[in-house]
Design a protein around this motif. Structure first.
Motif, PDB file in Angstrom:
ATOM      1  N   MET A 126       0.902  -1.197  -0.111  1.00 22.48           N
ATOM      2  CA  MET A 126       0.027  -0.100   0.139  1.00 22.48           C
ATOM      3  C   MET A 126       0.777   1.270  -0.148  1.00 22.48           C
ATOM      4  N   SER A 127       0.687   2.174  -1.040  1.00 24.32           N
ATOM      5  CA  SER A 127       1.552   3.308  -1.124  1.00 24.32           C
ATOM      6  C   SER A 127       0.954   4.350  -0.251  1.00 24.32           C
ATOM      7  N   THR A 128       1.446   5.434   0.135  1.00 27.02           N
ATOM      8  CA  THR A 128       1.209   6.709   0.857  1.00 27.02           C
ATOM      9  C   THR A 128       0.095   7.304   0.047  1.00 27.02           C
ATOM     10  N   THR A 129       0.157   7.313  -1.114  1.00 28.83           N
ATOM     11  CA  THR A 129      -0.927   8.217  -2.118  1.00 28.83           C
ATOM     12  C   THR A 129      -2.092   7.089  -2.404  1.00 28.83           C
ATOM     13  N   GLU A 130      -2.008   5.898  -2.250  1.00 29.50           N
ATOM     14  CA  GLU A 130      -3.204   5.108  -2.063  1.00 29.50           C
ATOM     15  C   GLU A 130      -4.096   5.299  -1.146  1.00 29.50           C
ATOM     16  N   ILE A 131      -3.433   5.026   0.370  1.00 29.20           N
ATOM     17  CA  ILE A 131      -4.243   5.159   1.532  1.00 29.20           C
ATOM     18  C   ILE A 131      -4.720   6.557   1.422  1.00 29.20           C
ATOM     19  N   LYS A 132      -4.084   7.494   1.011  1.00 25.53           N
ATOM     20  CA  LYS A 132      -4.609   9.012   1.234  1.00 25.53           C
ATOM     21  C   LYS A 132      -5.768   9.070   0.230  1.00 25.53           C
ATOM     22  N   ASP A 133      -5.707   8.631  -0.847  1.00 25.21           N
ATOM     23  CA  ASP A 133      -6.759   8.887  -1.937  1.00 25.21           C
ATOM     24  C   ASP A 133      -8.162   7.772  -1.412  1.00 25.21           C
ATOM     25  N   VAL A 134      -7.816   6.658  -0.935  1.00 28.38           N
ATOM     26  CA  VAL A 134      -8.863   5.992  -0.279  1.00 28.38           C
ATOM     27  C   VAL A 134      -9.573   6.613   0.837  1.00 28.38           C
ATOM     28  N   VAL A 135      -8.866   7.220   1.779  1.00 27.64           N
ATOM     29  CA  VAL A 135      -9.526   7.823   2.778  1.00 27.64           C
ATOM     30  C   VAL A 135     -10.247   9.052   2.608  1.00 27.64           C
ATOM     31  N   LYS A 136      -9.630   9.850   1.392  1.00 25.84           N
ATOM     32  CA  LYS A 136     -10.298  11.150   0.927  1.00 25.84           C
ATOM     33  C   LYS A 136     -11.481  10.999   0.644  1.00 25.84           C
ATOM     34  N   GLU A 137     -11.561   9.805  -0.285  1.00 30.32           N
ATOM     35  CA  GLU A 137     -12.901   9.458  -1.269  1.00 30.32           C
ATOM     36  C   GLU A 137     -13.894   8.891  -0.095  1.00 30.32           C
ATOM     37  N   LYS A 138     -13.516   8.212   0.817  1.00 26.09           N
ATOM     38  CA  LYS A 138     -14.551   7.501   1.790  1.00 26.09           C
ATOM     39  C   LYS A 138     -14.957   8.685   2.964  1.00 26.09           C
ATOM     40  N   TYR A 139     -14.178   9.734   3.149  1.00 24.28           N
ATOM     41  CA  TYR A 139     -14.766  10.744   3.993  1.00 24.28           C
ATOM     42  C   TYR A 139     -15.489  11.565   3.420  1.00 24.28           C
ATOM     43  N   VAL A 151      -7.842   9.947  13.849  1.00 21.49           N
ATOM     44  CA  VAL A 151      -7.470  10.364  12.512  1.00 21.49           C
ATOM     45  C   VAL A 151      -6.054  10.297  12.093  1.00 21.49           C
ATOM     46  N   ILE A 152      -5.079  10.391  13.183  1.00 24.81           N
ATOM     47  CA  ILE A 152      -3.575  10.255  13.122  1.00 24.81           C
ATOM     48  C   ILE A 152      -3.386   8.813  12.788  1.00 24.81           C
ATOM     49  N   ASN A 153      -4.195   7.756  13.243  1.00 27.99           N
ATOM     50  CA  ASN A 153      -4.288   6.392  12.563  1.00 27.99           C
ATOM     51  C   ASN A 153      -4.165   6.117  11.094  1.00 27.99           C
ATOM     52  N   LEU A 154      -5.005   7.125  10.406  1.00 28.03           N
ATOM     53  CA  LEU A 154      -5.157   7.091   9.100  1.00 28.03           C
ATOM     54  C   LEU A 154      -4.134   7.265   8.094  1.00 28.03           C
ATOM     55  N   SER A 155      -3.261   8.168   8.846  1.00 25.79           N
ATOM     56  CA  SER A 155      -2.037   8.606   8.121  1.00 25.79           C
ATOM     57  C   SER A 155      -0.966   7.529   7.830  1.00 25.79           C
ATOM     58  N   ALA A 156      -0.386   7.285   6.614  1.00 27.64           N
ATOM     59  CA  ALA A 156       0.591   6.573   6.269  1.00 27.64           C
ATOM     60  C   ALA A 156       1.884   7.070   6.693  1.00 27.64           C
ATOM     61  N   ASN A 157       1.945   8.224   7.348  1.00 29.13           N
ATOM     62  CA  ASN A 157       3.232   8.905   7.514  1.00 29.13           C
ATOM     63  C   ASN A 157       3.151   9.547   8.950  1.00 29.13           C
ATOM     64  N   LYS A 158       2.918   8.630   9.843  1.00 35.92           N
ATOM     65  CA  LYS A 158       2.446   9.122  11.392  1.00 35.92           C
ATOM     66  C   LYS A 158       3.865   9.920  11.966  1.00 35.92           C
ATOM     67  N   ASP A 159       4.894   9.649  11.747  1.00 31.97           N
ATOM     68  CA  ASP A 159       6.213  10.531  12.087  1.00 31.97           C
ATOM     69  C   ASP A 159       5.960  11.686  11.748  1.00 31.97           C
ATOM     70  N   ARG A 160       5.697  12.056  10.517  1.00 33.84           N
ATOM     71  CA  ARG A 160       5.531  13.521   9.992  1.00 33.84           C
ATOM     72  C   ARG A 160       4.555  14.223  10.754  1.00 33.84           C
ATOM     73  N   VAL A 161       3.429  13.272  10.970  1.00 37.54           N
ATOM     74  CA  VAL A 161       2.165  13.871  11.658  1.00 37.54           C
ATOM     75  C   VAL A 161       2.462  14.645  13.087  1.00 37.54           C
ATOM     76  N   LEU A 162       3.340  13.736  13.808  1.00 32.94           N
ATOM     77  CA  LEU A 162       3.741  14.133  15.117  1.00 32.94           C
ATOM     78  C   LEU A 162       4.567  15.045  15.220  1.00 32.94           C
ATOM     79  N   ALA A 163       5.668  15.240  14.088  1.00 30.27           N
ATOM     80  CA  ALA A 163       6.604  16.269  13.901  1.00 30.27           C
ATOM     81  C   ALA A 163       5.940  17.486  13.853  1.00 30.27           C
ATOM     82  N   GLU A 164       4.938  17.594  12.888  1.00 31.09           N
ATOM     83  CA  GLU A 164       4.149  18.785  12.582  1.00 31.09           C
ATOM     84  C   GLU A 164       3.354  19.337  13.957  1.00 31.09           C
ATOM     85  N   ALA A 165       2.886  18.292  14.572  1.00 28.00           N
ATOM     86  CA  ALA A 165       2.125  18.720  15.768  1.00 28.00           C
ATOM     87  C   ALA A 165       3.106  19.246  16.648  1.00 28.00           C
TER      88      ALA A 165
END
Length: 285
Positions: A1-14, A156-170
Protein backbone atom coordinates in the motif's frame (compact mmCIF):
# COMPACT_ATOMS: atom_id res chain seq x y z
CA UNK A 1 0.00 0.00 0.00
CA UNK A 2 1.50 3.31 -1.05
CA UNK A 3 1.06 6.53 0.90
CA UNK A 4 -0.82 8.01 -2.06
CA UNK A 5 -3.15 5.02 -2.29
CA UNK A 6 -4.08 5.22 1.38
CA UNK A 7 -4.62 8.99 1.21
CA UNK A 8 -6.83 8.73 -1.87
CA UNK A 9 -9.01 6.00 -0.36
CA UNK A 10 -9.38 7.88 2.93
CA UNK A 11 -10.25 11.10 1.13
CA UNK A 12 -12.85 9.39 -1.04
CA UNK A 13 -14.53 7.55 1.83
CA UNK A 14 -14.69 10.60 4.09
CA UNK A 15 -16.02 12.71 1.25
CA UNK A 16 -18.79 10.16 0.78
CA UNK A 17 -19.48 10.19 4.52
CA UNK A 18 -19.93 13.98 4.46
CA UNK A 19 -22.36 13.76 1.55
CA UNK A 20 -24.39 11.08 3.36
CA UNK A 21 -24.85 13.39 6.32
CA UNK A 22 -26.60 15.94 4.14
CA UNK A 23 -29.25 13.29 3.45
CA UNK A 24 -29.71 12.61 7.17
CA UNK A 25 -27.98 9.21 7.25
CA UNK A 26 -25.62 8.57 10.14
CA UNK A 27 -22.05 7.85 9.01
CA UNK A 28 -20.58 5.30 11.36
CA UNK A 29 -17.59 3.02 11.14
CA UNK A 30 -15.06 5.79 10.54
CA UNK A 31 -16.38 6.41 7.05
CA UNK A 32 -18.15 3.18 6.10
CA UNK A 33 -21.63 3.01 4.67
CA UNK A 34 -24.38 3.47 7.27
CA UNK A 35 -26.34 0.65 5.66
CA UNK A 36 -23.61 -1.80 6.64
CA UNK A 37 -25.23 -4.12 9.24
CA UNK A 38 -21.80 -4.76 10.73
CA UNK A 39 -20.98 -1.09 11.24
CA UNK A 40 -18.25 -0.51 13.84
CA UNK A 41 -20.63 0.71 16.52
CA UNK A 42 -18.29 -0.35 19.37
CA UNK A 43 -15.84 2.29 18.12
CA UNK A 44 -18.06 5.21 17.19
CA UNK A 45 -21.11 5.01 19.45
CA UNK A 46 -21.94 6.86 22.69
CA UNK A 47 -18.91 9.15 22.73
CA UNK A 48 -20.67 12.42 23.62
CA UNK A 49 -23.12 13.10 26.39
CA UNK A 50 -26.54 14.62 25.84
CA UNK A 51 -25.48 18.05 27.06
CA UNK A 52 -22.69 18.24 24.48
CA UNK A 53 -24.87 16.96 21.64
CA UNK A 54 -27.59 19.44 22.56
CA UNK A 55 -25.19 22.36 21.94
CA UNK A 56 -24.54 21.44 18.30
CA UNK A 57 -26.31 21.13 14.93
CA UNK A 58 -27.56 17.62 14.15
CA UNK A 59 -25.30 17.46 11.10
CA UNK A 60 -22.20 17.95 13.25
CA UNK A 61 -23.23 14.99 15.40
CA UNK A 62 -24.17 12.82 12.39
CA UNK A 63 -20.75 13.45 10.83
CA UNK A 64 -18.85 12.31 13.91
CA UNK A 65 -16.59 9.42 12.88
CA UNK A 66 -14.27 9.34 15.87
CA UNK A 67 -13.32 6.80 18.51
CA UNK A 68 -13.27 9.04 21.55
CA UNK A 69 -14.11 12.45 22.96
CA UNK A 70 -10.86 14.41 23.17
CA UNK A 71 -12.61 17.63 24.16
CA UNK A 72 -13.83 15.99 27.37
CA UNK A 73 -10.37 14.67 28.27
CA UNK A 74 -8.06 17.47 27.13
CA UNK A 75 -8.88 19.84 30.02
CA UNK A 76 -9.19 22.87 27.76
CA UNK A 77 -8.94 26.26 29.45
CA UNK A 78 -10.47 29.62 28.66
CA UNK A 79 -8.36 31.64 26.24
CA UNK A 80 -6.46 28.70 24.76
CA UNK A 81 -5.88 28.11 21.04
CA UNK A 82 -6.82 24.60 19.94
CA UNK A 83 -6.10 22.74 16.69
CA UNK A 84 -8.12 19.67 15.68
CA UNK A 85 -6.29 17.44 13.18
CA UNK A 86 -8.76 15.89 10.74
CA UNK A 87 -11.72 17.90 11.96
CA UNK A 88 -14.37 16.39 9.66
CA UNK A 89 -17.82 17.89 10.22
CA UNK A 90 -16.44 20.00 13.07
CA UNK A 91 -17.97 18.47 16.20
CA UNK A 92 -14.77 18.60 18.27
CA UNK A 93 -13.83 22.06 16.94
CA UNK A 94 -17.19 23.52 17.92
CA UNK A 95 -17.10 21.89 21.36
CA UNK A 96 -13.52 23.14 21.86
CA UNK A 97 -14.50 26.67 20.85
CA UNK A 98 -17.18 26.69 23.54
CA UNK A 99 -14.68 25.40 26.11
CA UNK A 100 -11.99 28.03 25.38
CA UNK A 101 -14.51 30.87 25.16
CA UNK A 102 -14.43 34.13 23.20
CA UNK A 103 -10.84 34.86 24.26
CA UNK A 104 -9.67 31.57 22.74
CA UNK A 105 -9.88 30.03 19.30
CA UNK A 106 -10.39 26.62 17.73
CA UNK A 107 -8.93 25.63 14.35
CA UNK A 108 -10.08 22.62 12.37
CA UNK A 109 -7.84 21.10 9.68
CA UNK A 110 -9.18 18.73 7.03
CA UNK A 111 -8.20 17.68 3.50
CA UNK A 112 -11.69 16.74 2.29
CA UNK A 113 -13.66 19.49 0.53
CA UNK A 114 -17.01 17.89 1.36
CA UNK A 115 -16.19 17.73 5.07
CA UNK A 116 -14.94 21.32 5.07
CA UNK A 117 -18.15 22.51 3.42
CA UNK A 118 -20.19 20.60 6.02
CA UNK A 119 -18.05 22.02 8.85
CA UNK A 120 -18.55 25.59 7.62
CA UNK A 121 -22.31 25.02 7.50
CA UNK A 122 -22.25 23.60 11.03
CA UNK A 123 -20.27 26.63 12.18
CA UNK A 124 -22.92 28.90 10.65
CA UNK A 125 -25.77 26.96 12.29
CA UNK A 126 -24.05 26.96 15.70
CA UNK A 127 -23.42 30.71 15.75
CA UNK A 128 -19.97 30.13 17.22
CA UNK A 129 -17.52 32.73 15.90
CA UNK A 130 -14.14 31.79 17.42
CA UNK A 131 -13.69 28.97 14.89
CA UNK A 132 -11.65 28.70 11.68
CA UNK A 133 -11.54 25.71 9.35
CA UNK A 134 -8.41 25.18 7.27
CA UNK A 135 -7.91 23.08 4.15
CA UNK A 136 -4.77 20.98 4.30
CA UNK A 137 -3.13 17.72 5.32
CA UNK A 138 -2.17 16.76 8.83
CA UNK A 139 1.33 15.92 7.54
CA UNK A 140 1.77 19.60 6.53
CA UNK A 141 -0.13 21.81 8.98
CA UNK A 142 -0.73 25.31 7.53
CA UNK A 143 0.01 27.16 10.78
CA UNK A 144 3.18 28.85 12.10
CA UNK A 145 5.59 27.37 14.63
CA UNK A 146 4.63 27.72 18.30
CA UNK A 147 1.10 28.95 17.51
CA UNK A 148 -1.34 26.67 19.40
CA UNK A 149 -1.76 25.59 23.01
CA UNK A 150 -3.42 22.21 22.42
CA UNK A 151 -3.49 19.74 19.51
CA UNK A 152 -6.46 17.39 19.55
CA UNK A 153 -7.58 14.72 17.09
CA UNK A 154 -10.25 12.04 17.02
CA UNK A 155 -9.31 8.76 15.34
CA UNK A 156 -7.49 10.47 12.44
CA UNK A 157 -3.74 10.14 13.03
CA UNK A 158 -4.07 6.38 12.57
CA UNK A 159 -5.38 7.07 9.05
CA UNK A 160 -2.07 8.65 8.02
CA UNK A 161 0.60 6.54 6.34
CA UNK A 162 3.28 8.94 7.65
CA UNK A 163 2.62 9.22 11.36
CA UNK A 164 6.15 10.40 12.17
CA UNK A 165 5.55 13.45 9.99
CA UNK A 166 2.18 14.12 11.64
CA UNK A 167 3.68 14.00 15.13
CA UNK A 168 6.61 16.21 14.08
CA UNK A 169 4.15 18.76 12.68
CA UNK A 170 2.04 18.67 15.84
CA UNK A 171 5.19 19.29 17.88
CA UNK A 172 6.21 22.19 15.60
CA UNK A 173 2.94 24.13 15.87
CA UNK A 174 2.57 23.68 19.63
CA UNK A 175 3.80 26.45 21.89
CA UNK A 176 6.45 25.52 24.48
CA UNK A 177 4.59 23.63 27.18
CA UNK A 178 1.73 22.94 24.76
CA UNK A 179 -0.32 19.76 25.04
CA UNK A 180 -0.96 16.87 22.65
CA UNK A 181 -4.32 15.30 23.55
CA UNK A 182 -5.80 12.91 21.00
CA UNK A 183 -8.10 9.92 20.79
CA UNK A 184 -6.97 7.08 18.55
CA UNK A 185 -7.29 3.34 18.03
CA UNK A 186 -4.13 1.55 19.17
CA UNK A 187 -3.14 -2.08 19.52
CA UNK A 188 -1.59 -4.14 22.26
CA UNK A 189 1.00 -6.28 20.54
CA UNK A 190 1.63 -6.53 16.83
CA UNK A 191 -1.25 -6.62 14.36
CA UNK A 192 -1.97 -9.60 12.15
CA UNK A 193 -0.71 -9.09 8.56
CA UNK A 194 -4.09 -9.86 7.00
CA UNK A 195 -5.56 -6.88 8.86
CA UNK A 196 -2.63 -4.53 8.28
CA UNK A 197 -2.59 -5.03 4.51
CA UNK A 198 -6.27 -4.16 3.92
CA UNK A 199 -6.65 -0.69 2.41
CA UNK A 200 -10.32 -0.51 3.41
CA UNK A 201 -9.40 -1.35 6.99
CA UNK A 202 -7.28 1.81 7.05
CA UNK A 203 -10.47 3.77 6.47
CA UNK A 204 -12.07 1.69 9.23
CA UNK A 205 -9.66 3.09 11.83
CA UNK A 206 -8.03 -0.29 12.39
CA UNK A 207 -5.30 -1.28 9.92
CA UNK A 208 -3.36 1.94 10.45
CA UNK A 209 -3.39 1.69 14.25
CA UNK A 210 -0.05 1.82 16.01
CA UNK A 211 1.03 -0.57 18.74
CA UNK A 212 0.81 1.35 22.03
CA UNK A 213 4.52 1.22 22.86
CA UNK A 214 5.39 2.16 19.29
CA UNK A 215 3.07 5.17 19.58
CA UNK A 216 4.86 6.26 22.75
CA UNK A 217 8.26 5.82 21.09
CA UNK A 218 7.23 7.90 18.09
CA UNK A 219 5.99 10.71 20.34
CA UNK A 220 9.25 10.69 22.28
CA UNK A 221 11.24 10.72 19.04
CA UNK A 222 9.26 13.78 17.91
CA UNK A 223 10.39 15.56 21.09
CA UNK A 224 7.40 15.12 23.37
CA UNK A 225 7.63 14.34 27.08
CA UNK A 226 5.17 13.08 29.72
CA UNK A 227 3.77 10.61 27.20
CA UNK A 228 0.86 8.47 28.37
CA UNK A 229 -1.85 6.31 26.81
CA UNK A 230 -5.08 5.83 28.78
CA UNK A 231 -7.37 3.06 27.46
CA UNK A 232 -10.93 4.31 27.02
CA UNK A 233 -12.47 1.24 25.34
CA UNK A 234 -10.91 -2.21 24.97
CA UNK A 235 -12.55 -4.28 22.24
CA UNK A 236 -13.38 -7.91 22.88
CA UNK A 237 -13.87 -10.61 20.25
CA UNK A 238 -17.52 -9.74 19.62
CA UNK A 239 -16.61 -6.07 19.14
CA UNK A 240 -13.70 -6.85 16.82
CA UNK A 241 -15.89 -9.16 14.75
CA UNK A 242 -18.21 -6.25 13.98
CA UNK A 243 -15.46 -4.08 12.50
CA UNK A 244 -13.55 -6.88 10.74
CA UNK A 245 -16.52 -8.64 9.16
CA UNK A 246 -17.01 -8.36 5.39
CA UNK A 247 -13.32 -7.50 4.91
CA UNK A 248 -12.35 -10.87 3.39
CA UNK A 249 -10.88 -11.90 6.74
CA UNK A 250 -11.69 -15.18 8.47
CA UNK A 251 -12.66 -13.59 11.76
CA UNK A 252 -13.55 -16.87 13.45
CA UNK A 253 -10.08 -18.25 12.76
CA UNK A 254 -8.23 -15.27 14.20
CA UNK A 255 -10.64 -14.50 17.05
CA UNK A 256 -8.30 -15.69 19.84
CA UNK A 257 -5.58 -13.42 18.48
CA UNK A 258 -7.71 -10.27 18.39
CA UNK A 259 -9.48 -10.52 21.76
CA UNK A 260 -8.46 -7.41 23.72
CA UNK A 261 -5.83 -6.46 21.15
CA UNK A 262 -7.57 -3.33 19.82
CA UNK A 263 -8.48 -0.41 22.03
CA UNK A 264 -9.49 3.21 21.80
CA UNK A 265 -7.09 5.26 23.85
CA UNK A 266 -6.54 8.83 24.97
CA UNK A 267 -2.96 9.78 24.13
CA UNK A 268 -1.38 12.59 26.12
CA UNK A 269 2.00 14.26 25.69
CA UNK A 270 3.57 17.67 26.20
CA UNK A 271 6.03 19.85 24.35
CA UNK A 272 8.90 20.81 26.70
CA UNK A 273 9.64 24.36 27.65
CA UNK A 274 6.68 25.60 29.65
CA UNK A 275 7.34 28.90 31.37
CA UNK A 276 7.61 28.31 35.10
CA UNK A 277 5.91 30.70 37.48
CA UNK A 278 7.98 32.56 40.08
CA UNK A 279 6.74 33.60 43.50
CA UNK A 280 9.96 35.13 44.82
CA UNK A 281 9.95 38.87 45.54
CA UNK A 282 12.75 39.49 43.02
CA UNK A 283 11.62 37.24 40.19
CA UNK A 284 10.29 40.12 38.06
CA UNK A 285 13.03 42.57 38.85
Amino acid sequence: MSTTEIKDVVKEKYGQAALRVTTGAKSGCCGSAPSDPHCADPITSNLYDAAQIGQLPDTAVLASLGCGNPTALAELKAGEIVLDLGSGGGIDVLLSARRVGPAGKAYGLDMTDEMLALAEENKRKSGISNVEFLRGEIENIPLPDNSVDVVISNCVINLSANKDRVLAEAFRVLKPGGRFAVSDVVTRGEMLPEIRKSVLMWVGCVAGALEENNYKSKLAAAGFENVDIEPTRIYKVEDAMSFLKDQNIDVEAIAPQIDGKFMSGFIRAQKPGATKSCCAPTCCS
